[in-house]
Design an enzyme around this catalytic site. Structure first.
Site, PDB file in Angstrom:
ATOM      1  N   HIS A  42      -6.670  19.043   3.648  1.00 57.50           N
ATOM      2  CA  HIS A  42      -7.133  19.852   2.519  1.00 57.50           C
ATOM      3  C   HIS A  42      -8.124  19.034   1.708  1.00 57.50           C
ATOM      4  O   HIS A  42      -8.040  17.809   1.642  1.00 57.50           O
ATOM      5  CB  HIS A  42      -5.956  20.265   1.638  1.00 57.50           C
ATOM      6  N   CYS A  70     -11.022  25.783   2.445  1.00 58.23           N
ATOM      7  CA  CYS A  70     -11.201  24.603   1.592  1.00 58.23           C
ATOM      8  C   CYS A  70     -12.450  23.796   1.954  1.00 58.23           C
ATOM      9  O   CYS A  70     -13.269  23.462   1.077  1.00 58.23           O
ATOM     10  CB  CYS A  70      -9.946  23.733   1.609  1.00 58.23           C
ATOM     11  N   HIS A  87     -10.868  24.086  -5.848  1.00 59.77           N
ATOM     12  CA  HIS A  87     -10.552  24.148  -4.419  1.00 59.77           C
ATOM     13  C   HIS A  87     -10.147  25.559  -4.030  1.00 59.77           C
ATOM     14  O   HIS A  87      -9.851  26.403  -4.881  1.00 59.77           O
ATOM     15  CB  HIS A  87      -9.442  23.148  -4.056  1.00 59.77           C
TER      16      HIS A  87
END
Length: 355
Positions: free
Chosen positions: A318, A270, A330
């Protein structure tokens, strides 16, 4: 005397024996039942399995970011060690040449040191020439003393460099150990998630992976990396801006696999994706989610503009890149691919706009 006799104990009657035996068997059965219950693994529902898998993947992602941070520090420590070793080698090379020159001077002085100054003057064919050479030798002696002092300083400096290199080597080893620990945590959580997923039926597992992993249903990038106008926040940035280039890069990465610790170009985690997207726009971001969130100006949800970094979960584990239209791009988790997702699909932790 009779009053002191112990009373005779009655033998168990048949009914009493049967009652005792029945109670004993019942107790044993009860104990066995409890023991079996304590050792039996509880049967989880598919929903519980999916929730546990989500938890393990979240922990794996947190460990991945810790791994990324540890790798940055390990790489820095190794570069510092290499720099110290190279500097020490260069100084030792120069020191070796200076020591060789001093050794040559010392050998010459030893060979000519048998005659004292008075006798050399007495035996000289030209006393004036001797006096001139004597003055030169005195000055040469002063220069030699300075060179000796310089060599001594060089030896001290090389010694200090070696000591610093030793300390840096210890730090490198500690960083590598931390890297290995974080890698083990990531692999343990991922293996646990895969074991749990194996308990699901084929259809349930396929539905779970489709929901979380992208795949054929993940939206493709628009031609030329264009971005839809935002339903919330600011409109899509004009072509040529840094934010527009970052967003275009993110769209171009859709469909590429998630690989933990990867920063592209073929795969990403990520924070590796967001770092690579903004690098393509000419902006250097740090490596991890918990450092990227402080790399720019904080923005609220209603101020989001394409190119902003959006962070999720309480531990800021994240990150995605906001592309407008209430969407982020993402890299979700291992086994998945880079994809579009709603900006509110995960627990909000904050957002920032890279400078």
């Amino acid at each position: 005397m009779a009053s002191h006799r112990k009373p005779r104990q009655r033998p168990f009657s048949g009914g009493t024996v049967r009652t005792a035996a029945t109670l004993a068997l019942a107790g044993a059965a009860t104990a066995t039942a409890f023991e079996g219950t304590s050792h039996a693994e509880p049967q989880q529902t598919p929903a519980q399995v999916k929730a546990e898998v989500d938890r393990l993947y979240e922990e794996a992602e947190a460990a991945t970011e810790n791994y990324n941070g540890a790798k940055v520090k390990a790489d820095e420590a190794e570069r510092a060690l290499t720099g110290l070793q190279d500097e020490a080698a260069r100084k030792e090379e120069r020191l070796g040449a200076a020591r060789s020159a001093l050794a040559t001077v010392a050998a010459g002085q030893y060979r000519s040191g048998g005659l004292g100054p008075a006798l050399q003057l007495a035996l000289a064919t030209d006393p004036q020439d001797y006096l001139e050479r004597s003055s030169l030798l005195t000055r040469a002696g002063d220069r030699t003393a300075s060179e000796v002092a310089s060599v001594r300083r060089g030896l001290d400096e090389v010694g200090r460099l070696r000591a610093r290199a030793d300390g840096s080597l210890k730090e490198v080893r500690a960083r590598r150990d931390e890297l290995a620990r974080q890698k083990a945590v990531v692999e343990d959580r991922l293996a646990g998630a895969q074991r749990l997923l194996a308990r699901l039926g084929a259809e349930e597992r396929a539905a779970y992976e489709a929901q979380h992993g992208g795949g054929p249903d993940a939206p493709a990038a628009r031609p030329g990396g264009t971005v839809p106008a935002g339903r919330t926040g600011a409109p899509a940035p004009a072509d040529g801006s840094r934010a527009a280039r970052a967003v275009a890069f993110a769209y171009g990465a859709i469909g590429k696999p998630y690989v933990w610790g990867a920063t592209g170009p073929g795969s990403f985690d990520c924070s590796g994706l967001t770092q690579a997207a903004w690098r393509a726009a000419g902006v250097s971001l740090p490596r991890t989610t918990y450092t990227q969130i402080n790399a720019g100006r904080r923005v609220s949800r209603d101020q989001l503009a394409p190119g902003d970094l959006v962070f999720y979960y309480s531990g800021v584990t994240h990150v995605g890149l906001y592309v407008g239209g209430g969407q982020i791009v993402h890299a979700p988790r291992p086994g998945s691919t880079v994809r579009l997702a709603p900006v509110d699909s995960m627990p909000w932790a904050g957002a920032s706009r890279p400078a």
